[in-house]
Design an enzyme around this catalytic site. Structure first.
Site, PDB file in Angstrom:
ATOM      1  N   HIS A 181      49.019  44.920-112.333  1.00  0.00           N
ATOM      2  CA  HIS A 181      47.900  45.117-113.258  1.00  0.00           C
ATOM      3  C   HIS A 181      46.694  45.707-112.533  1.00  0.00           C
ATOM      4  CE1 HIS A 181      45.117  44.148-116.588  1.00  0.00           C
ATOM      5  NE2 HIS A 181      44.269  43.829-115.619  1.00  0.00           N
ATOM      6  N   GLU A 182      46.377  45.171-111.369  1.00  0.00           N
ATOM      7  CA  GLU A 182      45.247  45.690-110.606  1.00  0.00           C
ATOM      8  C   GLU A 182      45.526  47.114-110.120  1.00  0.00           C
ATOM      9  OE1 GLU A 182      42.522  44.232-110.778  1.00  0.00           O
ATOM     10  OE2 GLU A 182      43.350  42.400-111.646  1.00  0.00           O
ATOM     11  N   HIS A 221      44.508  49.501-112.706  1.00  0.00           N
ATOM     12  CA  HIS A 221      43.090  49.872-112.675  1.00  0.00           C
ATOM     13  C   HIS A 221      42.834  50.976-111.652  1.00  0.00           C
ATOM     14  CE1 HIS A 221      41.741  46.976-115.529  1.00  0.00           C
ATOM     15  NE2 HIS A 221      42.038  45.922-114.794  1.00  0.00           N
TER      16      HIS A 221
END
Length: 235
Positions: A105-106, A109
Site C-alpha cells: 500500500h505504501e 503511494h
C-alpha cells in the site's frame, strides 16, 4: 428549542460529535482486529514487508525511493518530500500477508507520487493550509464567541476548519487508489497467492474504512458548527 434542566444546557448538536466518535471507534477496532488476525498468517513466499516493498519499487523503476525502519505499530507512511518509505516494527521484518499488504500500500503511494497522481498532488498542496486550519480553527471560534461575539472571527474559524475537512475528503481517493494498486501488484507479481491476496484485501479494506470514518467525523463536526453559527448574521 434547546433544553435547560438541572442547571445545565443540553446542546442537541453534540449527537453529531458522538456519532463521529462512534464511527471512528468502530473503524479503528475493525482495522486492529483484521490486522491482528492476518498478521499471524505467514505468506508462502516468506518475504518480509521490507523485501516485498523493495521488489515492488524496483519493478516500478523507483530506485531512488529508500526504505527505512520506523518504530511503532501501523505508523507506516511514504514521505514524498524525501522519497522515503518508512515501515513500522510490525511490517518491516514480518513475513505475514498483513505486513506485505501494508508495505505494498505504501509503495502504491510512491508510485502515485512518481506518476503525478492528481489527487495526491492536491492533497500534498493542502497539507500546510489543513494543518493551520485544524490548529487555529477552534481557538479563533472561541475568541470570536468570548470577545464580543465577533461573527467575522467565528466565520473565519469555520472556514479554516473546512480546510481540514477538505483534506480528509481528498485523502479518500488517494488511499483507495493506493490499496487498489497494491492488490493488483501483489497478484500480478506473484508475491502473494490468490488466497493470500484476498486476505490482504480484507486488511487494506479495513484500513481504508478508518479514512472514511475520519472524513465522516470531520464532516459531522463541520455540520455542527454550521448549525450552531452558520445562520447568524451581523446585527
Amino acid at each position: 428549542m434547546p433544553y435547560y434542566g438541572y442547571g445545565y444546557y443540553f446542546d442537541p448538536t453534540y449527537i453529531l460529535v458522538l456519532i463521529g466518535v462512534v464511527i471512528s471507534l468502530i473503524a479503528s477496532a475493525k482495522v486492529k482486529g483484521t490486522y491482528a488476525k492476518y498478521s499471524k498468517v505467514r505468506s508462502r513466499s516468506g518475504m518480509t514487508g521490507a523485501q516485498a516493498a523493495q521488489r515492488i519499487l524496483q519493478s516500478a523503476g523507483l530506485y531512488e525511493v529508500r526504505i527505512e525502519h520506523i518504530s511503532g505499530s501501523l505508523t507506516d507512511h511514504y514521505d514524498p518530500r524525501t522519497k522515503v518509505l518508512r515501515l513500522s516494527d510490525s511490517v518491516y521484518g514480518s513475513a505475514s500477508v498483513a505486513a506485505i499488504g501494508v508495505a505494498a500500500h505504501e509503495c502504491g503511494h510512491a508510485i502515485q507520487d512518481n506518476r503525478s497522481y492528481a489527487p495526491l498532488r492536491i492533497r500534498n498542496a493542502l497539507v500546510p493550509a489543513a494543518n493551520i486550519g485544524t490548529q487555529a480553527a477552534w481557538p479563533i471560534i472561541l475568541i470570536g464567541i468570548v470577545f464580543g461575539s465577533s461573527y467575522f472571527l467565528v466565520n473565519l474559524g469555520i472556514l479554516l476548519f473546512s480546510l481540514g475537512v477538505l483534506f480528509q475528503i481528498v485523502t479518500l481517493p488517494v488511499e483507495f487508489d493506493a490499496s487498489a494498486r497494491a492488490i493488483r501488484i501483489l497478484g500480478d507479481s506473484g508475491i502473494l497467492y490468490d488466497e493470500e491476496v484476498r486476505q490482504t484485501r480484507k486488511v487494506l479494506s479495513a484500513a481504508a474504512m478508518t479514512y472514511v470514518a475520519a472524513a465522516a467525523a470531520s464532516i459531522l463536526s463541520l455540520l455542527r458548527l454550521l448549525i450552531l453559527f452558520g445562520g447568524r448574521n451581523r446585527d
